[in-house]
Motif scaffolding. Structure first.
Motif, mmCIF file in Angstrom:
data_model
loop_
_atom_site.group_PDB
_atom_site.id
_atom_site.type_symbol
_atom_site.label_atom_id
_atom_site.label_comp_id
_atom_site.label_asym_id
_atom_site.label_seq_id
_atom_site.Cartn_x
_atom_site.Cartn_y
_atom_site.Cartn_z
ATOM 1 N N ALA A 1 0.828 -0.936 -0.059
ATOM 2 C CA ALA A 1 -0.033 0.005 0.026
ATOM 3 C C ALA A 1 0.910 1.144 -0.134
ATOM 4 C CB ALA A 1 -1.032 -0.154 1.086
ATOM 5 N N VAL A 2 2.115 1.154 -0.787
ATOM 6 C CA VAL A 2 2.920 2.336 -0.953
ATOM 7 C C VAL A 2 2.889 2.647 -2.291
ATOM 8 C CG1 VAL A 2 5.071 3.338 -0.151
ATOM 9 C CG2 VAL A 2 4.093 1.603 1.390
ATOM 10 N N ASP A 3 2.755 4.008 -2.636
ATOM 11 C CA ASP A 3 2.944 4.196 -4.176
ATOM 12 C C ASP A 3 4.333 3.862 -4.567
ATOM 13 O OD1 ASP A 3 4.034 7.113 -4.515
ATOM 14 O OD2 ASP A 3 2.854 6.842 -2.710
ATOM 15 N N GLY B 1 -8.023 15.165 -1.373
ATOM 16 C CA GLY B 1 -7.875 14.073 -2.227
ATOM 17 C C GLY B 1 -7.075 13.057 -1.536
ATOM 18 N N PHE B 2 -6.419 13.371 -0.504
ATOM 19 C CA PHE B 2 -5.694 12.332 0.183
ATOM 20 C C PHE B 2 -5.837 12.435 1.552
ATOM 21 C CE2 PHE B 2 -3.376 13.454 -3.636
ATOM 22 C CZ PHE B 2 -3.002 12.230 -4.234
ATOM 23 N N ARG B 3 -5.890 11.450 2.332
ATOM 24 C CA ARG B 3 -5.888 11.474 3.935
ATOM 25 C C ARG B 3 -4.475 11.999 4.301
ATOM 26 N NH1 ARG B 3 -6.891 5.362 5.157
ATOM 27 N NH2 ARG B 3 -6.018 5.180 2.959
ATOM 28 N N LYS C 1 -0.881 10.422 3.705
ATOM 29 C CA LYS C 1 -1.091 9.482 2.529
ATOM 30 C C LYS C 1 -0.660 9.954 0.958
ATOM 31 C CE LYS C 1 -2.734 5.984 4.883
ATOM 32 N NZ LYS C 1 -2.014 4.852 5.216
ATOM 33 N N PRO D 1 1.373 11.339 -2.086
ATOM 34 C CA PRO D 1 2.509 10.785 -2.516
ATOM 35 C C PRO D 1 3.636 11.979 -2.735
ATOM 36 C CG PRO D 1 0.951 11.059 -4.236
ATOM 37 C CD PRO D 1 0.230 11.160 -2.954
ATOM 38 N N ASN E 1 5.710 13.040 -4.838
ATOM 39 C CA ASN E 1 5.790 14.112 -5.919
ATOM 40 C C ASN E 1 4.817 15.156 -5.947
ATOM 41 O OD1 ASN E 1 3.992 12.165 -6.383
ATOM 42 N ND2 ASN E 1 4.607 11.912 -8.717
ATOM 43 N N VAL E 2 3.582 14.756 -5.282
ATOM 44 C CA VAL E 2 2.600 15.486 -5.079
ATOM 45 C C VAL E 2 3.005 16.633 -4.145
ATOM 46 C CG1 VAL E 2 0.182 16.103 -3.954
ATOM 47 C CG2 VAL E 2 0.732 14.299 -5.772
#
Lengths: 486, 96
Positions: A14-16, A80-82, A85, A87, A89-90
């Motif tokens: 569960a890790v990008d 859009g992310f908890r 969580k 990533p 690059n974001v």
């Protein structure tokens, strides 16, 4: 959820993908990281000033960047992310500026620490540090910083320094003098119809002229206020032939009052000394025409019940006891100060070393500020400071050099003796400082919390004070009551 | 006829979309209501220079959300058309 990464084939939980990249990159740099990836080269400018070239490797910066990123990932809020969580690059894109700032700060701190700790130099202060560099992960950077170092010197034998404080014994004569002073303070002034004698108070009016011209004409109206006391006065009180009055007044005039009674008119000339305060009057002779309008005799009160009552005392013995206590306390304090002064004198005379320039410069500014504040409170005009600026600076620099030298020596003693500032020392110092500044303790503490440098300064003061206390305790007091050295 | 450059409104960057891109090589896009699989495929291929293997399209339903400004009232969160595209293996789109 366990899925093989499409690109690398690794199994990530569960890790990008990008996260995996960063984490593996970090671990790999850690594994291959040399023991120290920061190099320090020292160049001498002077005995106390050095330039340090600190080279930080690309991997080191990458490691720091990964750490900074990790912190941001943990707490960043991205739509859009908890939380935690989003990533990498974001995060990188969203917080580019903040990340760069945090990285710069982190690397700069590392550079500073390395420079201070790993260069075998006793860094006293950092004079110049260019911290406007943008560090890029993977790119080697060389930063130069200028530091002042604490010079190496041998401490003299500081245990058992011989000190000779003044005696703290109070003589009967001093008590009598104190009582006499009290009587003079409470004296009555009775008008008398006789010629003025030494110690009398006389009401006089006088006007000074130089070659027939008034002082205002001679020196110009705009400067008249400076000469006011020496130009003329109406109905002012002077103490006849008193040394104290002569210091601030016109000596010849004050002496000449002897033998003149009410209504007397006379002339007296005074030649001002070559070192007189006002430059224009130096060596000039001023003729004063004086008129005496009243003579009063000082009548000292008898030491009786009324006099004692005014001092809230019952008996003369009680008063003497009180004066004795006061004088003793004052003398003890003086002796204590003398001991400290003598120890400082001894230490600073027994070693010689070049002083860090930045410290001297900083302290000079402090001393100069202090002198100016003190003088302004006494009513010295600002223009006076401007006039004697260079003199003031030289004088302050002299004091500053002595202070800095003492501080360096005491700091070394403190280090050698492992004297530390405890929490409670600092607390009492804060309370004292607040009382001195006449601000409530809470407010003072809030002020301190805002400015870390103030706390450090206070801490330093406490440390130096404690070290001096230690030296006083260890000192060899030479008036026969030497304390055993521990 | 809509120009291919006008088909894609924006890329959707959410936890779900990121997950899909790392594990399924799928990318989420918000597209105009007039778009269909063919136009989306053309638009993506042109804009990102990649090969699109598959396009799924769905309409995200509008939602009723509590209005934060007016207590007890509901506001409407508009719906949109979402396209989920799968790329040829080995290709990626940088979505940040």
């Amino acid at each position: 959820m366990k899925l093989p990464c499409r690109r690398t084939g690794e199994i990530a939980i569960a890790v990008d993908r990008c996260m995996v990249d960063v984490l593996s990159a970090r671990f790999s740099t850690r594994k291959n990281q040399p023991i120290s990836s920061v190099n320090v080269t020292v160049n001498d400018i002077s005995d106390t000033r050095k330039t340090l070239l600190v080279t930080v490797s690309g991997e080191e910066i990458s490691t720091h960047e990964a750490e900074v990123l990790k912190e941001y990932i943990k707490s960043a809020r991205v739509p859009g992310f908890r939380v935690g969580k989003a990533p990498v690059n974001v995060i990188r894109q969203r917080y580019r500026k903040n990340l760069q700032e945090a990285l710069n700060q982190k690397v700069a701190q590392k550079v500073y620490e390395e420079a201070v700790n790993n260069s075998d130099l006793q860094v006293y202060s950092v004079v110049e540090f260019n911290n406007s560099i943008d560090y890029k992960p993977g790119e080697e950077v060389t930063v130069d910083l200028t530091v002042d170092v604490t010079p190496a010197f041998e401490l003299p034998d500081y245990k058992g320094i011989a000190v000779t404080p003044p005696s703290t014994e109070v003589e009967d004569k001093e008590i009598d003098e104190a009582i006499e002073r009290l009587r003079r303070e409470r004296a009555d002034f009775k008008e008398v119809d006789r010629a003025a004698a030494v110690g009398d108070y006389v009401k006089v009016s006088y006007k000074g002229t130089i070659d027939g011209k008034s002082l205002a004409e001679e020196f110009g109206e705009e400067r008249a206020h400076e000469f006011r006391a020496y130009a003329s006065a109406d109905n002012t009180w002077e103490e006849v032939a008193s040394e104290e009055a002569k210091e601030f007044g016109i000596p010849s005039l004050i002496d000449a009052l002897v033998g003149h009674s009410k209504g007397a008119q006379f002339e007296v000339s005074h030649t001002y000394a070559e070192d007189f305060r006002l430059e224009e009057l130096r060596g000039r002779t001023v003729t004063y025409s004086v008129e005496v309008s009243e003579v009063r005799e000082r009548i000292l009160p008898e030491i009786d019940e009324a006099f004692l009552k005014s001092l809230r005392m019952e008996t003369l013995e009680e008063l003497k006891g009180r004066i004795l206590d006061d004088l003793e306390a004052r003398k003890k304090q003086e002796a204590e100060n003398a001991k400290r002064q003598q120890i400082i004198q001894f230490l600073s005379n027994s070693v010689e070393f070049p002083l860090p320039e930045s410290a001297v410069e900083g302290e000079t500014q402090n001393v100069m500020g202090r002198i100016m504040v003190e003088n302004m409170q006494r009513g010295v005009a600002e223009e006076e400071f401007e006039k004697h600026k260079s003199q003031l600076h030289a004088q302050s620099a002299e004091i500053a050099k002595r202070d800095v030298k003492t501080q360096i020596i005491l700091a070394k003693v403190a280090k050698e003796q492992e004297i530390k500032v405890e929490e409670q020392d600092l607390q009492s110092a804060v309370v004292n400082a607040a009382q001195r500044a006449r601000t409530p303790v809470d407010e003072f503490v809030r002020d301190l919390q805002k400015d870390r440098s103030k706390v450090l300064r206070l801490q330093k003061q406490v440390l130096l004070g404690k070290t001096l206390d230690f030296l006083v305790k260890e000192a060899n007091v030479q008036d026969g009551v030497a304390k055993p050295a521990q | 006829m809509i120009h291919p450059e006008q088909i894609i409104v924006r890329q959707i960057v959410t936890e779900k979309a990121t997950e899909a891109s790392s594990h399924g090589n799928q990318y989420y896009f918000h597209v105009v209501p007039e778009a269909n699989r063919v136009t989306v495929k053309q638009a993506i291929e042109k804009q990102f220079s990649v090969d699109v293997q598959k396009v799924n399209i769905l309409n995200v339903k509008p939602k009723m959300k509590p209005d934060r400004r007016q207590r007890g009232k509901f506001g409407r969160k508009p719906g949109y058309k979402r396209a989920i595209i799968r790329l040829k293996e080995g290709q990626t789109i940088d979505f940040a």
